[in-house]
Enzyme design. Structure first.
Site, short mmCIF file in Angstrom:
data_model
loop_
_atom_site.label_atom_id
_atom_site.label_comp_id
_atom_site.label_asym_id
_atom_site.label_seq_id
_atom_site.Cartn_x
_atom_site.Cartn_y
_atom_site.Cartn_z
N LYS A 276 26.60 -71.34 145.63
CA LYS A 276 27.79 -71.28 145.39
C LYS A 276 28.49 -70.16 145.00
O LYS A 276 29.54 -69.80 145.18
CB LYS A 276 28.07 -72.63 144.10
CG LYS A 276 29.65 -72.93 143.78
CD LYS A 276 30.11 -74.33 143.77
CE LYS A 276 31.46 -74.20 143.70
NZ LYS A 276 32.09 -75.62 143.34
N HIS B 202 34.58 -87.85 152.85
CA HIS B 202 35.52 -88.52 152.36
C HIS B 202 36.28 -89.69 152.82
O HIS B 202 36.77 -90.43 152.23
CB HIS B 202 36.73 -87.25 152.31
CG HIS B 202 36.32 -86.16 151.23
ND1 HIS B 202 36.91 -84.89 151.24
CD2 HIS B 202 35.93 -86.26 149.90
CE1 HIS B 202 36.45 -84.20 150.15
NE2 HIS B 202 35.85 -84.84 149.45
N HIS C 158 30.17 -90.40 145.20
CA HIS C 158 30.47 -89.33 146.17
C HIS C 158 29.29 -88.52 146.79
O HIS C 158 29.48 -88.34 147.92
CB HIS C 158 31.34 -88.26 145.26
CG HIS C 158 31.51 -86.78 145.92
ND1 HIS C 158 32.83 -86.76 146.79
CD2 HIS C 158 31.08 -85.65 145.86
CE1 HIS C 158 32.58 -85.56 147.41
NE2 HIS C 158 31.88 -84.67 146.71
N ASN D 95 32.14 -77.58 152.21
CA ASN D 95 32.53 -78.93 152.55
C ASN D 95 31.77 -79.60 153.78
O ASN D 95 31.91 -80.63 154.17
CB ASN D 95 33.97 -78.72 153.03
CG ASN D 95 35.00 -78.64 152.11
OD1 ASN D 95 34.70 -79.07 151.01
ND2 ASN D 95 35.97 -77.86 152.48
N ARG E 109 50.53 -71.65 129.53
CA ARG E 109 50.27 -71.02 130.83
C ARG E 109 48.78 -70.45 131.28
O ARG E 109 48.58 -69.67 131.94
CB ARG E 109 51.00 -69.52 131.19
CG ARG E 109 52.60 -69.90 131.13
CD ARG E 109 53.32 -68.94 131.48
NE ARG E 109 54.77 -69.18 131.87
CZ ARG E 109 55.64 -69.10 130.89
NH1 ARG E 109 55.33 -68.71 129.83
NH2 ARG E 109 56.97 -69.44 131.14
N GLU F 41 39.32 -70.54 148.60
CA GLU F 41 39.36 -71.58 149.79
C GLU F 41 40.10 -71.36 150.86
O GLU F 41 40.92 -72.08 151.34
CB GLU F 41 39.07 -72.98 149.30
CG GLU F 41 38.51 -73.82 150.06
CD GLU F 41 38.45 -75.31 149.44
OE1 GLU F 41 37.66 -75.55 148.29
OE2 GLU F 41 39.04 -76.26 150.17
N1 NAD Z 1 35.97 -78.93 140.87
C1 NAD Z 1 35.39 -79.08 141.67
O1 NAD Z 1 34.91 -77.95 142.44
C2 NAD Z 1 34.63 -80.20 142.05
C3 NAD Z 1 33.56 -80.34 143.17
C4 NAD Z 1 32.88 -81.42 143.52
C5 NAD Z 1 33.34 -82.83 142.77
N2 NAD Z 1 34.45 -82.64 141.83
C6 NAD Z 1 34.68 -83.99 140.96
O2 NAD Z 1 33.77 -84.21 140.22
C7 NAD Z 1 33.96 -85.59 139.91
C8 NAD Z 1 32.72 -86.36 139.75
O3 NAD Z 1 31.81 -85.80 139.03
P1 NAD Z 1 30.41 -86.32 138.47
O4 NAD Z 1 29.74 -86.82 139.75
O5 NAD Z 1 29.62 -85.53 137.38
O6 NAD Z 1 31.15 -87.73 137.81
P2 NAD Z 1 31.53 -88.01 136.45
O7 NAD Z 1 32.12 -86.91 135.63
O8 NAD Z 1 32.36 -89.34 136.60
O9 NAD Z 1 30.31 -88.56 135.68
C9 NAD Z 1 29.16 -89.46 136.01
C10 NAD Z 1 28.85 -90.81 134.88
O10 NAD Z 1 27.93 -90.13 134.30
C11 NAD Z 1 28.08 -90.17 132.61
N3 NAD Z 1 27.32 -88.90 132.40
C12 NAD Z 1 27.93 -87.63 132.42
N4 NAD Z 1 26.73 -87.06 131.84
C13 NAD Z 1 25.82 -87.70 131.23
C14 NAD Z 1 24.44 -87.67 130.92
N5 NAD Z 1 24.20 -86.38 130.56
N6 NAD Z 1 23.81 -88.62 130.59
C15 NAD Z 1 24.24 -89.99 130.76
N7 NAD Z 1 25.42 -90.25 131.38
C16 NAD Z 1 26.40 -89.18 131.76
C17 NAD Z 1 29.60 -90.02 132.72
O11 NAD Z 1 30.05 -90.74 131.55
C18 NAD Z 1 30.14 -90.94 134.12
O12 NAD Z 1 29.90 -92.19 133.61
C19 NAD Z 1 35.04 -86.08 140.80
O13 NAD Z 1 36.20 -86.29 140.30
C20 NAD Z 1 35.13 -84.93 141.71
O14 NAD Z 1 36.31 -85.03 142.32
C21 NAD Z 1 34.81 -81.42 141.45
#
Ligand code: NAD
Length: 334
Positions: free
Chosen positions: A214, A239, A251, A232, A113, A224
């Site tokens: 943020k 999206h 993204h 957004n 939990r 939210e």
């Molecule tokens: N929870 C939230 O509020 C929220 C908000 C926005 C996005 N998201 C989510 O975040 C995700 C996208 O996150 P992201 O853009 O960080 O992508 P990701 O986590 O896939 O990372 C992108 C790439 O960078 C690599 N990487 C990470 N750190 C690195 C570093 N320091 N050096 C080299 N490579 C590195 C990873 O292995 C990956 O291949 C999506 O799933 C999205 O839905 C969540």
């Protein structure tokens, strides 16, 4: 520097400091069992540095990419904690981008939990956006982020030095989220990005300003229900493009494209210049007919209308109910 997220009993500190990873043992309570979660694209030394600072660590490395944010990996993390005898007093540390943060945060929020979860974000997107605010999720049956929780981390440690290993494509895509926050809420942040001559040097200040935006939004609307939707901005059309583009664009690139029709025509030239400066796209071959079905399925869609965020003046924004068809026609006043 420490930024305090004020959320009553769920309040927590966000530590933002170059080199913070090297003193992670002083910043987090790791004197217990710790599940350290990372992915195969994150330089392994980051998670190993965290593991070395723990009393008893269990390192899990999942394949990199959005495809890993799934039920199998959720089960994998829970199984590992159960096998190793994790109790409510133990914790999870996510070391990586948004994929790791969302997955490890979700597993921590469900195990017994809810146990403590720390975020050590290592992409720009995760440092300015996903690691704070408490949204956790996995993708399920082909639908992104559809299973998850609101569960705040215990602490977030942001070390901008980890961005030195991130490739420029990912870095710039993450910057799109900061541009977004500048557009809706902080004209000075936008100008800083617009005029930056050395992005790596300016990143700590850009991250700090983005976190402040943020923080203020999340503090007022943690679940939210209203205001948080301003985050957004650019995401509605973004999206739709992301869904249709099927992985060809990151993204942040889709958000970049999605911000343009939601900005007043008088601002679009200026926004476009900033996007181009960071190699972000400003146009797509996708047609309105191709995107409309995705807009109609948007989770923010009411009976016939969609709530969108628009910017008429940089640094301020408004929410509007619109007919999705008019968005793609570029009908600004609709
Ligand atoms: N929870 C939230 O509020 C929220 C908000 C926005 C996005 N998201 C989510 O975040 C995700 C996208 O996150 P992201 O853009 O960080 O992508 P990701 O986590 O896939 O990372 C992108 C790439 O960078 C690599 N990487 C990470 N750190 C690195 C570093 N320091 N050096 C080299 N490579 C590195 C990873 O292995 C990956 O291949 C999506 O799933 C999205 O839905 C969540």
């Amino acid at each position: 520097m420490v930024i305090r997220m004020e959320l009553g009993p769920q309040s927590y500190d966000i530590v933002l400091e170059r080199g913070a990873l090297q003193k992670i043992g002083d910043l987090l309570d790791l004197d217990r069992k710790v599940l350290v979660v990372t992915d195969s694209g994150v330089p392994p030394e980051y998670a190993k540095t965290v593991a070395a600072a723990c009393k008893q660590s269990f390192l899990v490395t999942i394949p990199q990419g959005e495809g890993s944010k799934n039920m199998d990996n959720f089960t994998l993390l829970l199984s590992r904690m159960l096998e190793e005898g994790f109790t409510r007093k133990d914790c999870v540390v996510g070391v990586g981008g948004g994929v790791i943060g969302d997955l490890s945060g979700f597993a921590a929020s469900c195990y017994m939990r809810g146990i403590d979860c720390y975020n050590v974000p290592t992409t720009l997107l995760s440092q300015v956006d996903s690691s704070i605010g408490g949204k956790t999720a996995i993708d399920f049956n082909g639908v992104k982020n559809v299973v998850g929780t609101f569960s705040q981390p215990k602490k977030v440690v942001i070390d901008p030095d980890t961005l030195k290993t991130l490739d420029q494509w990912q870095l710039h895509a993450g910057l799109a989220e900061s541009i977004k926050m500048g557009m809706t809420s902080d004209a000075r942040l936008f100008e800083r990005i617009e005029t930056s001559e050395d992005l790596m040097e300016d990143l700590p200040a850009i991250i700090e300003a983005s976190l402040m935006v943020k923080k203020q939004v999340v503090e007022q609307d943690p679940h939210e229900k209203g205001l948080r939707r301003i985050l957004n901005f650019g995401h509605t059309v973004g999206h739709a493009i992301e869904s249709k583009a099927g992985g060809a664009l990151l993204h942040g690139e889709c958000v970049a494209l999605g911000m343009l029709p939601m900005s007043a025509p008088s601002l679009r030239d200026r926004l476009e210049k900033v996007l181009l400066k960071y190699d972000l796209p400003t146009g797509t071959n996708l047609t309105s007919e191709q995107l409309l079905p995705w807009l109609l399925h948007d989770k923010k869609m009411g009976k016939d209308t969609l709530t969108v965020v628009k910017v008429k003046e940089i640094g301020t924004c408004l929410m509007e109910e619109v007919d999705p068809r008019t968005i793609l026609e570029g009908d600004w006043d609709a």
